[in-house]
Design an enzyme around this catalytic site. Structure first.
Site, PDB file in Angstrom:
ATOM      1  N   HIS A   1      -4.279   4.464   4.103  1.00  0.00           N
ATOM      2  CA  HIS A   1      -5.418   3.820   4.275  1.00  0.00           C
ATOM      3  C   HIS A   1      -6.755   4.280   3.692  1.00  0.00           C
ATOM      4  O   HIS A   1      -7.438   3.699   2.922  1.00  0.00           O
ATOM      5  CB  HIS A   1      -5.570   3.323   5.684  1.00  0.00           C
TER       6      HIS A   1
ATOM      7  N   TYR B   1       3.978   4.988  10.506  1.00  0.00           N
ATOM      8  CA  TYR B   1       4.134   3.330  10.573  1.00  0.00           C
ATOM      9  C   TYR B   1       4.636   2.938   9.109  1.00  0.00           C
ATOM     10  O   TYR B   1       5.411   2.073   9.269  1.00  0.00           O
ATOM     11  CB  TYR B   1       2.808   2.859  10.892  1.00  0.00           C
TER      12      TYR B   1
ATOM     13  N   ARG C   1       0.815  -1.304   0.070  1.00  0.00           N
ATOM     14  CA  ARG C   1      -0.162   0.105   0.002  1.00  0.00           C
ATOM     15  C   ARG C   1       0.960   1.173   0.011  1.00  0.00           C
ATOM     16  O   ARG C   1       1.385   1.693   0.956  1.00  0.00           O
ATOM     17  CB  ARG C   1      -0.992   0.143   1.154  1.00  0.00           C
TER      18      ARG C   1
END
Length: 357
Positions: A258, A267, A254
């Protein structure tokens, strides 16, 4: 079919034009290759424009699927029109590949009832936001098709995080036991919001989970639209032959947040993101088509212009919808509505200034 494999044993068809030669998919001619490209461009354009619309305050929080288009287009092109699609929020625009108007999907993200559609009109189920709860639904519909003697199958899309949910396991087990013609398609982008894959499973691969349910598990490069197409086509053939479900793990990374409400900088591996962006699925496929001599500058420009125009018209149509009647919030809550609803609706209309009703 010529299939390339790398050290992670991911199925690949598209090479790099240098050290790794290109493969090909049997039965997919130049017209079919270009239709896949058209779908990739449409999905990419929808995603990029939706992020812009969100920043402009024209749609609400949006789940980005940039670099996931190969999984969606490759899988859908392997289906027939009678086959059913069960999308998660990451596949919110997948209905565009079945003729769903862009305005409908944009209205869904705007929270407007014109974003609803009748699933039987497109054989596309409602967008599922709860994680994995649609997997049993897809298994049940697929089993129903088998009981009726129909040839149709179903495909259900979900992320890697869904494989840690009970609904996934219940649906997978049910599909396997009943022999349901179902493709369980896992988009493994290696992040469940901010939870990395290694923090949610000890399985070496997610495809290994298929073994416990007695079904094949296949791993493909999720950024290789041809590998996804071929793997899904094989799973569809198994389903139609009465051989039951297949689990497909499409592996990617990814590169975007998100969703628009997420800040992944805390992160995510930013160096890995930049590396993956250089090999994103649309660019890889464009280079493949160029090497084949199947895509010209003129074709590329025309296809991208058509997609851009479709999205502009879509947002214009979505924004032209009259405000929804707030009575919709009350009409389908109870068979016998409590007396307080009348007062509540009147109060809501007063607060809204009567503009919606």
């Amino acid at each position: 079919m010529a299939v390339l494999r790398d050290e992670r044993d991911l199925r690949r068809v598209i090479g790099d034009g240098e050290a790794v030669p290109d493969g090909e998919v049997e039965g997919l001619d130049e017209a079919g290759l270009l239709e896949l490209y058209r779908s990739l461009v449409l999905l990419r354009t929808y995603d990029e424009r939706s992020v812009v619309y969100h920043r402009q305050g024209r749609i609400g929080t949006y789940a980005i699927f940039w670099n996931h288009e190969a999984m969606q287009a490759g899988a859908v092109h392997a289906l027939e029109d009678d086959d059913w699609i069960f999308p998660s929020y990451r596949e919110s625009a997948i209905g565009l590949l079945r003729g769903l108007p862009a305005s409908t999907v944009l209205s869904w993200w705007r929270g407007h009832p014109s974003g609803w559609w009748n699933p039987v009109d497109y054989n596309v189920a409602s967008i599922c936001v709860p994680i994995a709860t649609h997997v049993p639904h897809a298994a049940g519909l697929a089993w129903g098709k088998r009981l009726r003697g129909e040839a149709a199958c179903a495909i259900v899309f979900f992320g890697d995080g869904a494989t840690s949910e009970g609904s996934f396991h219940e649906g997978a087990n049910f599909a396997a036991v009943t022999g349901a013609p179902l493709i369980l398609f896992c988009n493994n982008n290696q992040w469940a919001i901010s939870t990395p894959l290694e923090a949610q499973t000890k399985a070496e691969t997610l495809a290994d989970k298929a073994v416990g349910y007695g079904m094949p598990g296949v791993r493909v490069d999720g950024a290789d639209v041809l590998a996804v197409y071929e793997a899904t086509r094989e799973a569809v053939a198994r389903a139609r032959a009465g051989e039951g479900p297949t689990f497909i793990e499409a592996v990617t990374y990814r590169t975007a947040p998100h969703a628009t409400a997420d800040d992944p900088s805390a992160y995510i591996d930013l160096e890995r993101v930049e590396e993956e962006k250089r090999e994103e699925c649309l660019g890889r496929y464009e280079r493949y088509l160029r090497r084949l001599g199947a895509l010209t500058d003129e074709q590329e420009q025309q296809i991208k212009a058509e997609a851009t125009d479709a999205l502009r018209q879509g947002i214009a149509a979505a924004e032209a919808e009259a405000p929804a009647d707030p009575a919709l919030l009350f009409e389908h809550a109870y068979v016998t509505p409590p007396a307080s609803f009348e007062r509540d609706l009147a109060e809501l209309r007063r607060i809204l200034g009567g503009s919606s009703g």
